[in-house]
Design a protein around this motif. Structure first.
Motif, PDB file in Angstrom:
ATOM      1  N   TYR A 185       0.844  -1.206   0.000  1.00 55.97           N
ATOM      2  CA  TYR A 185       0.000   0.000   0.000  1.00 55.97           C
ATOM      3  C   TYR A 185       0.870   1.244   0.000  1.00 55.97           C
ATOM      4  O   TYR A 185       0.612   2.206  -0.705  1.00 55.97           O
ATOM      5  CB  TYR A 185      -0.917   0.012   1.224  1.00 55.97           C
ATOM      6  CG  TYR A 185      -2.283  -0.595   0.960  1.00 55.97           C
ATOM      7  CD1 TYR A 185      -3.401   0.206   0.774  1.00 55.97           C
ATOM      8  CD2 TYR A 185      -2.451  -1.965   0.888  1.00 55.97           C
ATOM      9  CE1 TYR A 185      -4.648  -0.340   0.529  1.00 55.97           C
ATOM     10  CE2 TYR A 185      -3.692  -2.526   0.651  1.00 55.97           C
ATOM     11  CZ  TYR A 185      -4.788  -1.714   0.475  1.00 55.97           C
ATOM     12  OH  TYR A 185      -6.024  -2.265   0.230  1.00 55.97           O
TER      13      TYR A 185
ATOM     14  N   ASP B 201      -7.904   0.144  12.787  1.00 54.14           N
ATOM     15  CA  ASP B 201      -7.714  -0.936  11.813  1.00 54.14           C
ATOM     16  C   ASP B 201      -7.375  -2.223  12.554  1.00 54.14           C
ATOM     17  O   ASP B 201      -6.762  -2.198  13.617  1.00 54.14           O
ATOM     18  CB  ASP B 201      -6.591  -0.585  10.830  1.00 54.14           C
ATOM     19  CG  ASP B 201      -6.726  -1.361   9.525  1.00 54.14           C
ATOM     20  OD1 ASP B 201      -7.217  -0.783   8.536  1.00 54.14           O
ATOM     21  OD2 ASP B 201      -6.345  -2.550   9.490  1.00 54.14           O
TER      22      ASP B 201
ATOM     23  N   SER C  83      -5.350  -4.381  11.392  1.00 57.02           N
ATOM     24  CA  SER C  83      -3.976  -4.781  11.061  1.00 57.02           C
ATOM     25  C   SER C  83      -2.956  -3.829  11.691  1.00 57.02           C
ATOM     26  O   SER C  83      -2.868  -2.657  11.307  1.00 57.02           O
ATOM     27  CB  SER C  83      -3.802  -4.800   9.538  1.00 57.02           C
ATOM     28  OG  SER C  83      -2.436  -4.791   9.221  1.00 57.02           O
TER      29      SER C  83
ATOM     30  N   MET D 142      -0.534  -2.448   9.026  1.00 59.66           N
ATOM     31  CA  MET D 142      -1.048  -1.316   8.241  1.00 59.66           C
ATOM     32  C   MET D 142      -0.901  -0.041   9.078  1.00 59.66           C
ATOM     33  O   MET D 142      -0.464   0.997   8.590  1.00 59.66           O
ATOM     34  CB  MET D 142      -2.521  -1.525   7.858  1.00 59.66           C
ATOM     35  CG  MET D 142      -2.803  -2.648   6.894  1.00 59.66           C
ATOM     36  SD  MET D 142      -2.261  -2.377   5.184  1.00 59.66           S
ATOM     37  CE  MET D 142      -3.709  -1.667   4.429  1.00 59.66           C
TER      38      MET D 142
ATOM     39  N   GLY E 299      -7.792  -2.575  16.300  1.00 60.39           N
ATOM     40  CA  GLY E 299      -9.030  -3.179  16.819  1.00 60.39           C
ATOM     41  C   GLY E 299      -9.877  -3.733  15.700  1.00 60.39           C
ATOM     42  O   GLY E 299      -9.609  -3.498  14.520  1.00 60.39           O
ATOM     43  N   ASP E 300     -10.895  -4.467  16.105  1.00 63.58           N
ATOM     44  CA  ASP E 300     -11.794  -5.122  15.163  1.00 63.58           C
ATOM     45  C   ASP E 300     -13.101  -4.329  15.110  1.00 63.58           C
ATOM     46  O   ASP E 300     -13.677  -4.024  16.168  1.00 63.58           O
ATOM     47  CB  ASP E 300     -12.046  -6.560  15.684  1.00 63.58           C
ATOM     48  CG  ASP E 300     -12.846  -7.398  14.707  1.00 63.58           C
ATOM     49  OD1 ASP E 300     -13.445  -6.838  13.775  1.00 63.58           O
ATOM     50  OD2 ASP E 300     -12.878  -8.628  14.902  1.00 63.58           O
TER      51      ASP E 300
ATOM     52  N   GLY F   6     -13.492   1.205   1.787  1.00 62.31           N
ATOM     53  CA  GLY F   6     -13.032  -0.118   1.354  1.00 62.31           C
ATOM     54  C   GLY F   6     -12.880  -1.128   2.471  1.00 62.31           C
ATOM     55  O   GLY F   6     -12.141  -2.097   2.308  1.00 62.31           O
TER      56      GLY F   6
ATOM     57  N   HIS G  60     -16.283  -4.578   2.580  1.00 58.91           N
ATOM     58  CA  HIS G  60     -16.240  -5.805   1.762  1.00 58.91           C
ATOM     59  C   HIS G  60     -15.228  -6.827   2.289  1.00 58.91           C
ATOM     60  O   HIS G  60     -15.187  -7.950   1.804  1.00 58.91           O
ATOM     61  CB  HIS G  60     -15.974  -5.487   0.285  1.00 58.91           C
ATOM     62  CG  HIS G  60     -14.594  -5.021  -0.027  1.00 58.91           C
ATOM     63  ND1 HIS G  60     -14.152  -3.749   0.262  1.00 58.91           N
ATOM     64  CD2 HIS G  60     -13.548  -5.656  -0.606  1.00 58.91           C
ATOM     65  CE1 HIS G  60     -12.896  -3.628  -0.131  1.00 58.91           C
ATOM     66  NE2 HIS G  60     -12.500  -4.766  -0.661  1.00 58.91           N
TER      67      HIS G  60
ATOM     68  N   THR H  37     -15.392  -7.756   5.424  1.00 59.39           N
ATOM     69  CA  THR H  37     -16.046  -8.435   6.542  1.00 59.39           C
ATOM     70  C   THR H  37     -17.027  -9.470   5.990  1.00 59.39           C
ATOM     71  O   THR H  37     -17.315  -9.472   4.789  1.00 59.39           O
ATOM     72  CB  THR H  37     -16.802  -7.426   7.441  1.00 59.39           C
ATOM     73  OG1 THR H  37     -17.839  -6.823   6.674  1.00 59.39           O
ATOM     74  CG2 THR H  37     -15.861  -6.360   7.960  1.00 59.39           C
TER      75      THR H  37
HETATM   76  C1  LIG Z   1      -8.915  -2.124   1.243  1.00 58.34           C
HETATM   77  S1  LIG Z   1      -8.097  -1.707   2.755  1.00 58.34           S
HETATM   78  C2  LIG Z   1      -8.469   0.028   2.779  1.00 58.34           C
HETATM   79  C3  LIG Z   1      -7.575   0.822   3.670  1.00 58.34           C
HETATM   80  C4  LIG Z   1      -7.812   2.331   3.629  1.00 58.34           C
HETATM   81  N1  LIG Z   1      -9.148   2.667   4.067  1.00 58.34           N
HETATM   82  C5  LIG Z   1      -7.510   2.870   2.258  1.00 58.34           C
HETATM   83  O1  LIG Z   1      -8.426   3.337   1.590  1.00 58.34           O
HETATM   84  O2  LIG Z   1      -6.343   2.840   1.856  1.00 58.34           O
HETATM   85  C6  LIG Z   1      -9.178  -2.381   3.970  1.00 58.34           C
HETATM   86  C7  LIG Z   1      -8.718  -2.191   5.402  1.00 58.34           C
HETATM   87  O3  LIG Z   1      -9.730  -2.700   6.281  1.00 58.34           O
HETATM   88  C8  LIG Z   1      -9.086  -3.341   7.365  1.00 58.34           C
HETATM   89  N2  LIG Z   1     -10.021  -4.297   7.975  1.00 58.34           N
HETATM   90  C9  LIG Z   1     -10.485  -5.460   7.455  1.00 58.34           C
HETATM   91  N3  LIG Z   1     -11.324  -6.043   8.321  1.00 58.34           N
HETATM   92  C10 LIG Z   1     -11.407  -5.240   9.414  1.00 58.34           C
HETATM   93  C11 LIG Z   1     -12.099  -5.302  10.660  1.00 58.34           C
HETATM   94  N4  LIG Z   1     -12.911  -6.317  10.967  1.00 58.34           N
HETATM   95  N5  LIG Z   1     -11.943  -4.292  11.550  1.00 58.34           N
HETATM   96  C12 LIG Z   1     -11.125  -3.244  11.266  1.00 58.34           C
HETATM   97  N6  LIG Z   1     -10.423  -3.136  10.117  1.00 58.34           N
HETATM   98  C13 LIG Z   1     -10.565  -4.114   9.195  1.00 58.34           C
HETATM   99  C14 LIG Z   1      -7.858  -3.990   6.742  1.00 58.34           C
HETATM  100  O4  LIG Z   1      -6.854  -4.311   7.688  1.00 58.34           O
HETATM  101  C15 LIG Z   1      -7.426  -2.919   5.726  1.00 58.34           C
HETATM  102  O5  LIG Z   1      -6.485  -2.026   6.277  1.00 58.34           O
END
Ligand SMILES: C[S@@+](CC[C@H](N)C(=O)[O-])C[C@H]1O[C@@H](n2cnc3c(N)ncnc32)[C@H](O)[C@@H]1O
Length: 258
Positions: free
Chosen positions: A20, A76, A78, A81, A97-98, A116, A119, A121
């Motif tokens: 990224y 986030d 991750s 990230m 966090g989740d 983004g 999708h 989840t």
């Molecule tokens: C497609 S990336 C988009 C990141 C950012 N919003 C961007 O536009 O660059 C999706 C992000 O959602 C996070 N993510 C996925 N499932 C998640 C969850 N249950 N809780 C929090 N973050 C989550 C991922 O770790 C990732 O960083």
């Protein structure tokens, strides 16, 4: 304990974090992202203070958000990230966090952004309900998600999500009707819906995948031209079918479950 999908997303994004940062390091790619961010931030209601970027990833959106809203918070799942975010925006309020278990008091945010993340989840309605609980009454959820209204885009995404190691096979895009139904089920009303990204999305969205794009002379200016064309296309009902993303602006229904 993290769900199987949460664990899969943590592992997927651990590997994707450096990618990224690389993607957003090209001026033409950043120009595209900044335009996308401006489209989303254009819907922030006047006077909003408490803002959450849910699934903030490497924080490029959060950094722009913080220029006008310094107290914005990024969350986030991750850690890797967020580590990139931390380098890019030192001092930002970042939470690992989740989204399924938000570590905030309910009803505190004026605005929740999801760019983004939905999708990724599996229980979309539950995710959206968590967003609603995080919002104060009258708050706003501003989301951008992959849109599959166009059958060619749907097919291309299905192949990419299945074949590419940069997606989890369960990730999916949405139709306009599908995403509006999900929002409705989570007790949101959605007065604004727009498509975003056609030519500029393809040309400047993924220079990490399509390396040739990085070497095209004038790629910055081509992106500018494509952004202008995309604005026209996305404003026309028939051509807006070409949009790769859908931007929604939603409010908790008054009298909805709390
Ligand atoms: C497609 S990336 C988009 C990141 C950012 N919003 C961007 O536009 O660059 C999706 C992000 O959602 C996070 N993510 C996925 N499932 C998640 C969850 N249950 N809780 C929090 N973050 C989550 C991922 O770790 C990732 O960083």
């Amino acid at each position: 304990m993290a769900s199987n999908n949460a664990q899969a997303q943590i592992e997927l994004h651990r590997a994707l974090a450096p990618r990224y940062a690389f993607r957003y390091s090209f001026p033409f790619s950043r120009l595209f992202q900044q335009d996308w961010h401006a489209e989303m931030m254009g819907h922030i209601p006047e006077g909003s203070k408490a803002i959450l970027d849910l699934g903030c990833g490497t924080g490029f959106f959060l950094a722009e958000l913080m220029e006008k809203h310094p107290s914005a918070v990024g969350l986030d799942i991750s850690f890797e990230m967020l580590q990139v975010s931390d380098q890019y925006i030192p001092g930002a309020k970042l939470v690992t966090g989740d989204a399924e278990r938000l570590p905030f008091k309910p009803g505190v945010f004026d605005v929740v952004f999801c760019k983004g993340s939905l999708h990724h989840t599996r229980d979309h309605v539950a995710f959206l309900k968590h967003c609603r609980e995080a919002l104060r009454p009258g708050g706003v959820l501003i989301m951008s998600e992959p849109c599959n209204d166009n059958p060619f885009i749907r097919l291309a995404r299905a192949i990419m999500y299945k074949k590419s190691e940069h997606f989890d096979v369960g990730d999916q895009g949405f139709t306009r009707k599908g995403v509006l139904d999900l929002l409705d089920q989570a007790d949101f009303e959605t007065p604004k819906v727009k498509k975003y990204g056609v030519l500029a999305y393809v040309f400047a969205g993924f220079p990490d995948h399509l390396s040739i794009l990085r070497y095209i002379p004038g790629n910055y200016w081509i992106t500018r031209a494509f952004l202008a064309i995309d604005r026209v296309l996305c404003a026309l009902p028939l051509f807006s079918l070409l949009g790769f993303h859908i931007v929604t602006v939603s409010h908790p229904k008054s009298g909805g479950e709390s």
